[in-house]
Design an enzyme around this catalytic site. Structure first.
Site, PDB file in Angstrom:
ATOM      1  N   HIS A 219       0.831  -1.207   0.000  1.00 38.30           N
ATOM      2  CA  HIS A 219       0.000   0.000   0.000  1.00 38.30           C
ATOM      3  C   HIS A 219       0.863   1.253   0.000  1.00 38.30           C
ATOM      4  O   HIS A 219       1.643   1.490   0.924  1.00 38.30           O
ATOM      5  CB  HIS A 219      -0.894   0.013   1.238  1.00 38.30           C
ATOM      6  CG  HIS A 219      -2.000   1.009   1.157  1.00 38.30           C
ATOM      7  ND1 HIS A 219      -3.223   0.731   0.585  1.00 38.30           N
ATOM      8  CD2 HIS A 219      -2.078   2.301   1.564  1.00 38.30           C
ATOM      9  CE1 HIS A 219      -3.997   1.799   0.657  1.00 38.30           C
ATOM     10  NE2 HIS A 219      -3.321   2.775   1.241  1.00 38.30           N
TER      11      HIS A 219
ATOM     12  N   ASP B 214       0.205   5.501  -1.049  1.00 42.61           N
ATOM     13  CA  ASP B 214      -0.803   6.493  -1.435  1.00 42.61           C
ATOM     14  C   ASP B 214      -0.244   7.612  -2.303  1.00 42.61           C
ATOM     15  O   ASP B 214      -0.823   8.704  -2.348  1.00 42.61           O
ATOM     16  CB  ASP B 214      -1.442   7.098  -0.184  1.00 42.61           C
ATOM     17  CG  ASP B 214      -2.537   6.213   0.390  1.00 42.61           C
ATOM     18  OD1 ASP B 214      -3.500   5.936  -0.334  1.00 42.61           O
ATOM     19  OD2 ASP B 214      -2.429   5.809   1.559  1.00 42.61           O
TER      20      ASP B 214
ATOM     21  N   HIS C 161      -8.596  -1.820   7.347  1.00 40.80           N
ATOM     22  CA  HIS C 161      -9.622  -0.799   7.604  1.00 40.80           C
ATOM     23  C   HIS C 161     -10.975  -1.357   8.046  1.00 40.80           C
ATOM     24  O   HIS C 161     -11.818  -0.592   8.519  1.00 40.80           O
ATOM     25  CB  HIS C 161      -9.846   0.121   6.397  1.00 40.80           C
ATOM     26  CG  HIS C 161      -8.861   1.226   6.288  1.00 40.80           C
ATOM     27  ND1 HIS C 161      -8.839   2.315   7.129  1.00 40.80           N
ATOM     28  CD2 HIS C 161      -7.824   1.405   5.429  1.00 40.80           C
ATOM     29  CE1 HIS C 161      -7.857   3.126   6.797  1.00 40.80           C
ATOM     30  NE2 HIS C 161      -7.204   2.592   5.775  1.00 40.80           N
TER      31      HIS C 161
ATOM     32  N   HIS D 202      -2.320  -3.239   4.658  1.00 44.03           N
ATOM     33  CA  HIS D 202      -1.532  -2.397   5.571  1.00 44.03           C
ATOM     34  C   HIS D 202      -2.173  -2.391   6.957  1.00 44.03           C
ATOM     35  O   HIS D 202      -2.835  -1.456   7.356  1.00 44.03           O
ATOM     36  CB  HIS D 202      -1.347  -0.982   5.017  1.00 44.03           C
ATOM     37  CG  HIS D 202      -2.593  -0.209   4.704  1.00 44.03           C
ATOM     38  ND1 HIS D 202      -3.616  -0.698   3.929  1.00 44.03           N
ATOM     39  CD2 HIS D 202      -2.986   1.046   5.065  1.00 44.03           C
ATOM     40  CE1 HIS D 202      -4.566   0.213   3.814  1.00 44.03           C
ATOM     41  NE2 HIS D 202      -4.208   1.278   4.514  1.00 44.03           N
TER      42      HIS D 202
ATOM     43  N   ASP E  52       2.261   2.046   3.751  1.00 41.02           N
ATOM     44  CA  ASP E  52       1.342   3.198   3.759  1.00 41.02           C
ATOM     45  C   ASP E  52       2.074   4.516   3.584  1.00 41.02           C
ATOM     46  O   ASP E  52       1.646   5.552   4.100  1.00 41.02           O
ATOM     47  CB  ASP E  52       0.483   3.218   5.028  1.00 41.02           C
ATOM     48  CG  ASP E  52      -0.813   4.024   4.848  1.00 41.02           C
ATOM     49  OD1 ASP E  52      -1.119   4.414   3.710  1.00 41.02           O
ATOM     50  OD2 ASP E  52      -1.511   4.261   5.850  1.00 41.02           O
TER      51      ASP E  52
END
Length: 397
Positions: free
Chosen positions: A23, A25, A196, A217, A325
């Site tokens: 992961h 972003d 999440h 993650h 992340d």
């Protein structure tokens, strides 16, 4: 011997078995900082003043495959969320096209291995949050056709069909439509990502999925009691499922002392009219001013290693990986400040007597195996049934 004594061995290991990171972003950071203008954030150059990620640091960190998150915030909804997800997919495609000597588009496990053989970074995509499909299984299939290879069932807020880890209980895990989403993801070959989501959603998805799942993650709740992390009873289910839990580096998810501090920092952001996840220059100025008055508890590579030690003990070496992340968090651990830091984590694990064979599974083999297993399951399921036309109205009422 100290950790630094193992750095050269760590770098040599990563040359053969580079990191598959679950992961990153960067696409959202490019949206927020420069409206996707790659001329203003040339990834071939050092972007450390603005980003955790650029090509020189990916190379220094021994990254061999990256799931780029095509994330949109969970306060986006409906067609707005779908359009923003498409924009994220577009910028990943433009990144790959702009830097063909460094990035290789990857949709399969074979693509990942081919990229490794040619010395490029396999670039996959993961959609972060089921709001990106706007309750439409056809949209789910369209994202898969565009190259998205996992979908995180929720982000920070509940969906009508799935509960998030950081929201109040809604449907109690997955609704009937939520179970159908998982089944359709299995049929297409899209990995079910359970970062999440609420623990109830994790358990429901594991009970439904016939393909290995992913935690792109997330770390261990037994080590840091944050709802974003994975309870031991769920980690114990991974061997039977075949899935992989990829430990994250976000301090508030790995260091107990950072939880309350981050809660206060997030509230400070809101008081200044900014979103807690704002990592633009203006947002970071607010963060830094808060940190100057309220020193931040510091996580380190050893903190992440503590999680990986526990996750290996509970789930087994074949079921763990890494999902940093980067560019999705304002704060990172010491030694893991950016994507160049992975050798520091591998060196820490070598100092803890992890074998090279175990580290090769952590960095490369486990993630590639899960991608391949999802392909194999999908091949069988597509012969058994066609695309689902179910709607949320039909299944959830």
């Amino acid at each position: 011997m100290g950790t630094e004594d193992y750095l050269e061995q760590a770098r040599e290991l990563l040359e053969d078995f580079p990191v598959v990171d679950g992961h990153n972003d960067l696409p959202w950071a490019l949206r927020e900082q420069v409206s996707y203008d790659l001329d203003r954030r040339d990834l071939a150059d050092d972007q450390s003043a603005h980003l955790h990620t650029d090509i020189p640091r990916l190379r220094a960190g021994g990254v061999g495959a990256q799931f780029w998150s095509v994330y949109v915030r969970s306060d986006m909804a409906g067609d707005t969320a779908v359009s923003a997800t498409l924009e994220q997919i577009d910028v990943v495609g433009r990144m790959i096209a702009r830097y063909p000597d460094d990035f290789a588009a990857a949709r399969t496990a074979d693509d990942m291995e081919n990229a490794r053989r040619t010395g490029r970074i396999a670039s996959l995509m993961g959609a972060e949050g089921g709001h990106s499909i706007n309750n439409s299984l056809a949209t789910l299939r369209a994202l898969y056709a565009l190259g998205v290879r996992y979908m995180t069932l929720t982000h920070n807020d509940n969906l009508a069909w799935a509960d998030s880890a950081t929201d109040e209980p809604g449907v109690g895990g997955l609704s009937p439509f939520g179970h159908e989403v998982v089944r359709e993801m299995n049929r297409t070959g899209m990995l079910v990502d359970l970062s999440h989501v609420a623990a109830t959603t994790m358990r429901d998805a594991l009970a439904t999925s016939t393909a290995p799942v992913l935690f792109s993650h997330s770390s261990a709740r037994a080590v840091c009691d944050h709802p974003r992390n994975i309870p031991d009873d769920v980690l114990e289910l991974l061997p039977a499922n075949g899935g992989v839990a990829m430990a994250t580096f976000v301090p508030k998810f790995i260091l107990p002392e950072a939880i309350a501090w981050t809660r206060a920092a997030d509230e400070n952001m809101r008081e200044h009219g900014a979103h807690p996840l704002d990592t633009t220059e203006s947002g970071m100025r607010i963060h830094r001013a808060f940190e100057a008055v309220n020193p931040r508890p510091a996580a380190t590579a050893a903190t992440v290693a503590d999680h990986l030690d526990h996750m290996r003990e509970v789930a087994g070496i074949d079921h763990i990986g890494i999902g940093g992340d980067f560019d999705g968090t304002a704060f990172t651990p010491e030694g893991l400040q950016d994507v160049a830091g992975y050798p520091n984590l591998v060196a820490e694990l070598l100092a803890r007597r992890w074998s090279p064979e175990d580290l090769a599974k952590l960095t490369w083999h486990n993630a590639v195996r899960v991608v391949r297993a999802a392909e194999d399951v999908a091949r069988v399921l597509r012969e058994e049934r066609g695309p689902s036309t179910a709607t949320i109205g039909e299944l959830d009422g």
